[in-house]
Write a protein that holds these residues in place. Structure first.
Motif, short mmCIF file in Angstrom:
data_model
loop_
_atom_site.label_atom_id
_atom_site.label_comp_id
_atom_site.label_asym_id
_atom_site.label_seq_id
_atom_site.Cartn_x
_atom_site.Cartn_y
_atom_site.Cartn_z
N VAL A 1 7.54 68.07 58.51
CA VAL A 1 8.20 66.84 58.05
C VAL A 1 7.27 65.65 58.28
CG1 VAL A 1 10.12 65.24 58.37
CG2 VAL A 1 10.53 67.68 58.48
N THR B 1 5.81 63.36 55.26
CA THR B 1 6.18 61.96 55.10
C THR B 1 4.96 61.06 55.24
OG1 THR B 1 6.89 62.00 57.38
CG2 THR B 1 8.61 62.08 55.73
N THR C 1 3.20 58.94 51.90
CA THR C 1 3.05 57.48 51.78
C THR C 1 1.60 57.10 51.50
OG1 THR C 1 2.74 57.28 54.17
CG2 THR C 1 4.96 56.97 53.34
N VAL D 1 0.46 57.44 47.64
CA VAL D 1 0.96 56.49 46.65
C VAL D 1 -0.22 55.68 46.12
CG1 VAL D 1 2.44 54.50 46.28
CG2 VAL D 1 3.18 56.35 47.77
N THR E 1 16.76 51.09 56.92
CA THR E 1 16.08 52.00 56.00
C THR E 1 16.09 51.42 54.60
OG1 THR E 1 17.06 53.77 57.30
CG2 THR E 1 15.97 54.41 55.26
N PHE E 2 17.27 50.95 54.18
CA PHE E 2 17.43 50.41 52.83
C PHE E 2 16.50 49.21 52.62
CE2 PHE E 2 19.72 47.42 50.01
CZ PHE E 2 19.67 48.18 48.85
N VAL F 1 13.02 50.34 52.14
CA VAL F 1 12.79 50.90 50.81
C VAL F 1 12.62 49.77 49.79
CG1 VAL F 1 13.92 52.13 48.93
CG2 VAL F 1 13.86 53.13 51.21
N ILE F 2 13.51 48.77 49.87
CA ILE F 2 13.44 47.66 48.93
C ILE F 2 12.10 46.93 49.04
CG2 ILE F 2 14.41 45.37 48.41
CD1 ILE F 2 16.22 47.46 47.41
N ARG G 1 9.37 48.24 50.09
CA ARG G 1 8.31 49.25 50.06
C ARG G 1 7.46 49.19 51.32
NH1 ARG G 1 5.75 50.06 44.28
NH2 ARG G 1 5.45 52.05 45.27
N TYR H 1 6.08 51.01 53.98
CA TYR H 1 5.85 52.43 54.23
C TYR H 1 6.03 52.81 55.69
CZ TYR H 1 4.02 52.15 49.55
OH TYR H 1 3.91 51.93 48.22
N ILE I 1 9.73 53.21 56.17
CA ILE I 1 10.27 54.35 55.43
C ILE I 1 9.93 55.66 56.13
CG2 ILE I 1 10.26 55.64 53.26
CD1 ILE I 1 9.64 53.05 51.81
N VAL J 1 12.62 58.24 57.87
CA VAL J 1 12.77 59.61 57.37
C VAL J 1 12.55 60.60 58.51
CG1 VAL J 1 11.73 61.37 55.88
CG2 VAL J 1 12.20 59.11 54.96
N ALA K 1 15.52 60.53 60.89
CA ALA K 1 16.66 61.19 60.25
C ALA K 1 16.51 62.70 60.33
CB ALA K 1 16.78 60.74 58.79
N ALA K 2 15.27 63.18 60.05
CA ALA K 2 15.03 64.62 60.11
C ALA K 2 15.22 65.16 61.52
CB ALA K 2 13.62 64.93 59.60
N VAL L 1 12.33 71.97 55.72
CA VAL L 1 11.92 70.58 55.81
C VAL L 1 12.79 69.71 54.89
CG1 VAL L 1 10.08 68.98 55.19
CG2 VAL L 1 9.56 71.01 56.51
N ALA M 1 16.22 69.17 56.06
CA ALA M 1 16.35 68.37 57.27
C ALA M 1 16.46 66.88 56.95
CB ALA M 1 15.15 68.61 58.19
N ILE M 2 16.06 66.50 55.73
CA ILE M 2 16.11 65.08 55.37
C ILE M 2 17.37 64.83 54.55
CG2 ILE M 2 14.88 63.20 54.25
CD1 ILE M 2 12.33 64.90 54.54
N PRO M 3 18.25 63.91 55.00
CA PRO M 3 19.46 63.63 54.23
C PRO M 3 19.12 63.32 52.76
CG PRO M 3 19.53 62.49 56.33
CD PRO M 3 18.18 63.13 56.23
N ILE N 1 18.72 59.68 51.57
CA ILE N 1 17.55 59.03 52.14
C ILE N 1 16.28 59.57 51.49
CG2 ILE N 1 16.22 58.75 54.28
CD1 ILE N 1 18.89 58.58 55.75
N ILE O 1 16.12 57.92 47.94
CA ILE O 1 15.69 56.51 47.87
C ILE O 1 14.24 56.36 48.32
CG2 ILE O 1 18.02 55.53 48.03
CD1 ILE O 1 17.42 54.70 50.85
N ALA P 1 11.33 54.85 46.00
CA ALA P 1 10.52 53.73 46.47
C ALA P 1 9.03 54.03 46.32
CB ALA P 1 10.84 53.43 47.93
N MET P 2 8.65 55.28 46.62
CA MET P 2 7.22 55.59 46.58
C MET P 2 6.73 55.86 45.17
SD MET P 2 6.79 57.87 49.94
CE MET P 2 7.44 57.30 51.49
#
Lengths: 314, 298
Positions: free
Chosen positions: A19, A23, A27, A30, A270-271, A274-275, A277, A279, A282, A286, A289-290, B137, B140-142, B145, B148, B152-153
Motif C-alpha cells: 500500500v 500510494t 503520487t 502524476v 482528506t477531502f 484532494v481538492i 491536490r 499529495y 492524500i 490513504v 485509512a489502509a 491492497v 484495504a483502501i476504502p 477514498i 476520490i 484527484a491524481m
C-alpha cells in the motif's frame, strides 16, 4: 493460537508495505510539476527549485519514500504542500471527531443489524420479517448523502426543527455533542445495518435447521435459550466476516457526513487535501485509512479463530 | 412486402416465435415479481436517459422567465430551481450521466476483475500470489477514498471517473471469480481438455469463462447499484465528471443545501430519482442471484 496470530501478522505487513509503495509512487507518477499547482503556472524556474528544495522533493525518490514511511509510522508524516502545516498535529486534533463518528455509526450498525436480523429469522414470514426485509432493500438503496440531506430537510418541514450541526468537543458540552453526533451517525448506520440484517437472517435460518439445534430443542430447552445460547452464537460467525468491510464503508461514509454537517474530522481533511491536490496529505490519509481497515480485518481474523477453533488449523 | 404476397407461413410463424421468446421473461416475472418490477423500472430509466431530449418537457438548461424556485405544480411537477430551470427535465437528463458512468465502470471493473480472477485461479503460483496481494491492497483502501484520490491524481474527467470507479470494483469480482476458478480447475472436464492438448488460453477462454458467466452476471447487477451510488457521491462532493449536463449528485449538493428550507423539493426529488434507480437494480440483482446462483445468496 500463537502460531496462527503470527501467521496473520506476517501476512499483514507485506500488504501494508505494498500500500505504501503504491500510494507513494502513484503520487510521483502524476505528470507535471506539483509546484505549479501551488505557485501558479507563471512560476519561475528558481521559485520552483526553491519550493522543491523546501519540501524535500529534490532528494532521490528512495530517500523521500523512506523518510515519509518512517514519518507515517512515527506519527509525524511531514508537512502539507498546500499550507505547510504539520500533518501530524492536524491529525491529532481531528482524530477524536472521526473516532466518535466511527464508534457511533459502527455501534448502531451492529446493534440494529443483528437485532432485527435475529428477530426476522426467529419470526420467519411474519409481518416483522417482511418489514425487516423491506427496510433492508430500501436501506441498501438510499445513498448516504441523500439520507443525511433528508435528515436536514424533513425535520425542518415537519417540525421546523434543525438538528444542531457544527462541532462542540464532547467534554465541553456532552449533551449537545450527543445531539450533534447521534442523528447523523444513525442515518449513516442504515446502509450497513440493512446488509447485516440480511446476512444475520440468512445465516440464522441456516443454523436453526442444523442438527444440534434440533438436539437442543429435544432436550427440552426453552426456545429462548436455544436461539440465544446455541444458534445465534454460531450464526454470527459469517456476520463477523463483513465487519472489516463495514469499517471501510463507514470511513467513506464519515467523509460524506463530515462534509455535510461540517464536522472538522479526518474525512474533511482528506477531502480538502484532494481538492487542493495536496499529495502529501492524500498519500498519508490513504495510508492511515489502509492501516485502520487492515487492522480491522486482522482483528476479525483473530476473533474468528477464537470463536471457531477449526480455522486455526487450515 | 405488400399484404397480397403474404404467405401462410408469414402469417402464422411470427406469433409463436415471439411468444416463445417472451416465455422465459414471463416465467421470470411469475417467479420473481419484485425482480420483474426492478427490471421494468430500470428499463424505464434507461429509455428515459436515451430519449431524454424528446421526453423532457423543457430544455434542462433553459432559464424560464419568472419561474424561480417555484414549488411543484401542474406545469412543473417537480418544481423549478434557483436558476428558474424545470427540475423534472433536469432529473430526466441527469439519468444519462449516472447510468453511463454506472454501467461503464461496472463493465470495466467486471471485465478486469474476471480476467484477473481466472488468470489468478488457473495459473496459480507467483501470478496468483502477486495478484492476490494486489487485491488485498485494494480492499484495504476504502472505496470512496480510493476513488476520490484517483480522480484527484488522474484529473477530473468523465473517463477518469469511470476508471476510478471501475478499479474500485475489480478486486471483489477478482476474488469471487478466482474462488470459482479454483474449484473448476480441479474438475474432470478441465483435465480432459488439457489432455487433449488444449492450450492454457483455450482452457481459460472456452472452458472456464462460460462456467463463471452466471456468477459474473450476478456480480454485474450487484455492482451496478453501488456504482451509481458512488458516481452520485463523487458528483455530490464536486469530484464527479465535469459535465455541462445535469447530474443528480450535483443537484443535491449546491442548490439543495442552500435553499433547503425555502425549496425542499430541490433536495427531495433528485435523491428519489437515485434511490429509485438503485432500488430497481438491487431488486433485479437479488432476483437474478436467487435464480442463477443460489450459492451467493445473502
Amino acid at each position: 493460537m500463537w502460531a496462527y496470530t503470527l501467521r496473520r501478522l506476517i501476512f499483514f505487513l507485506p500488504v501494508l508495505l505494498i500500500v505504501s509503495l503504491l500510494t507513494f509512487f502513484a503520487t510521483r507518477l502524476v505528470p507535471g510539476e506539483p509546484a505549479l499547482t501551488f505557485l501558479g503556472q507563471q512560476a519561475r524556474i528558481e521559485e520552483i527549485e526553491a519550493w522543491n528544495r523546501h519540501h524535500g522533493l529534490d532528494r532521490p525518490l528512495a530517500v523521500q519514500y523512506f523518510d515519509w514511511l518512517g514519518g507515517v509510522l512515527r506519527g509525524d508524516p511531514g508537512e502539507s504542500l498546500a499550507g505547510g502545516q504539520n500533518i501530524g498535529s492536524e491529525l491529532r486534533a481531528r482524530l477524536p471527531v472521526t473516532l466518535m463518528i466511527l464508534l457511533f455509526s459502527f455501534g448502531f450498525t451492529m446493534v440494529i443489524g443483528i437485532t432485527f436480523g435475529v428477530l426476522a429469522a426467529v419470526f420467519q414470514d411474519s409481518w416483522l420479517d417482511h418489514s425487516v426485509r423491506l427496510f433492508a432493500v430500501f436501506g441498501q438503496s438510499i445513498p448516504p448523502f441523500y439520507k443525511l440531506t433528508l435528515l436536514m430537510i424533513l425535520p425542518a418541514i415537519w417540525w421546523e426543527y434543525a438538528p444542531p450541526f457544527g462541532y462542540v468537543p464532547f467534554w465541553n458540552d456532552p449533551l449537545r455533542a450527543l445531539q450533534q453526533i447521534i442523528p447523523p451517525t444513525l442515518m449513516l448506520a442504515i446502509g450497513g445495518s440493512a446488509t447485516l440484517m440480511r446476512i444475520t437472517r440468512t445465516s440464522l435460518l441456516d443454523v436453526l435447521r442444523a442438527d444440534y439445534v434440533r438436539t437442543a430443542r429435544s432436550k427440552g430447552l426453552k426456545e429462548r435459550s436455544v436461539v440465544l445460547r446455541h444458534a445465534v452464537r454460531n450464526a454470527l460467525i459469517p456476520v463477523l466476516t463483513i465487519a472489516g468491510t463495514l469499517i471501510a464503508a463507514l470511513m467513506g461514509g464519515s467523509l460524506i457526513l463530515e462534509n455535510i454537517t461540517s464536522l472538522p474530522g479526518l474525512g474533511q481533511y482528506t477531502f480538502n487535501g484532494v481538492i487542493q491536490r495536496d499529495y502529501n496529505v492524500i498519500m498519508t490519509m490513504v495510508m492511515y485509512a489502509a492501516i485502520v481497515v487492515m487492522s480491522a480485518h486482522l482483528a476479525v481474523d483473530l476473533l474468528y479463530a477464537v470463536l471457531d477453533p477449526r480455522i486455526r488449523y487450515r | 412486402m405488400s399484404s397480397a404476397h403474404l404467405t401462410i407461413t408469414d402469417a402464422v410463424l411470427p406469433p409463436p416465435s415471439s411468444r416463445r421468446r417472451l416465455r422465459p421473461l414471463l416465467r421470470f416475472a411469475a417467479r420473481k415479481p419484485l425482480g420483474a418490477v426492478g427490471a421494468v423500472l430500470l428499463l424505464t430509466a434507461v429509455l428515459l436517459a436515451v430519449f431524454a431530449p424528446a421526453v423532457a418537457p423543457y430544455d434542462p438548461a433553459k432559464n424560464l422567465l419568472g419561474q424561480r424556485l417555484k414549488p411543484p405544480s401542474a406545469a412543473h411537477p417537480f418544481g423549478t430551481d434557483a436558476q428558474s430551470r424545470d427540475l423534472l427535465s433536469r432529473i430526466i437528463h441527469g439519468a444519462r450521466l449516472s447510468l453511463t458512468v454506472g454501467i461503464g465502470s461496472v463493465l470495466l471493473g467486471t471485465v478486469t476483475g474476471a480476467a484477473l480472477g481466472i488468470l489468478s485461479g488457473y495459473l496459480g503460483g507467483w501470478v496468483d500470489l502477486l495478484l492476490q496481494r494486489l487485491v488485498d491492497v485494494m480492499l484495504a483502501i476504502p472505496n470512496l477514498i480510493l476513488a476520490i484520490a484517483m480522480v484527484a491524481m488522474l484529473g477530473q474527467s468523465l473517463t477518469n471517473v469511470v476508471i476510478a470507479l471501475g478499479v474500485a470494483q475489480a478486486p471483489r469480482v477478482c476474488l469471487v471469480v478466482r474462488g470459482m476458478t479454483l474449484t473448476l480447475r480441479a474438475q474432470p472436464f478441465v483435465e480432459a481438455a488439457r489432455s487433449l492438448g488444449a492450450t492454457d488460453r483455450r482452457v481459460m477462454l472456452r472452458h472456464l469463462l462460460p462456467n463463471v458467466a452466471a456468477p459474473i452476471i450476478v456480480l454485474v447487477t450487484a455492482g451496478l447499484g453501488g456504482a451509481i451510488v458512488a458516481e452520485t457521491s463523487l458528483s455530490f462532493l464536486g469530484l464527479g465528471a465535469p459535465v455541462t449536463t445535469p447530474s443528480w449528485g450535483e443537484m443535491l449538493s449546491n442548490q439543495a443545501r442552500r435553499f433547503m428550507t425555502v425549496a425542499p423539493w430541490l433536495g427531495i426529488f433528485p435523491g428519489l430519482a437515485i434511490t429509485t434507480v438503485v432500488l430497481s437494480v438491487n431488486l433485479l440483482g437479488d432476483a437474478l442471484r436467487d435464480l442463477l446462483d443460489p450459492r451467493l445468496r445473502v
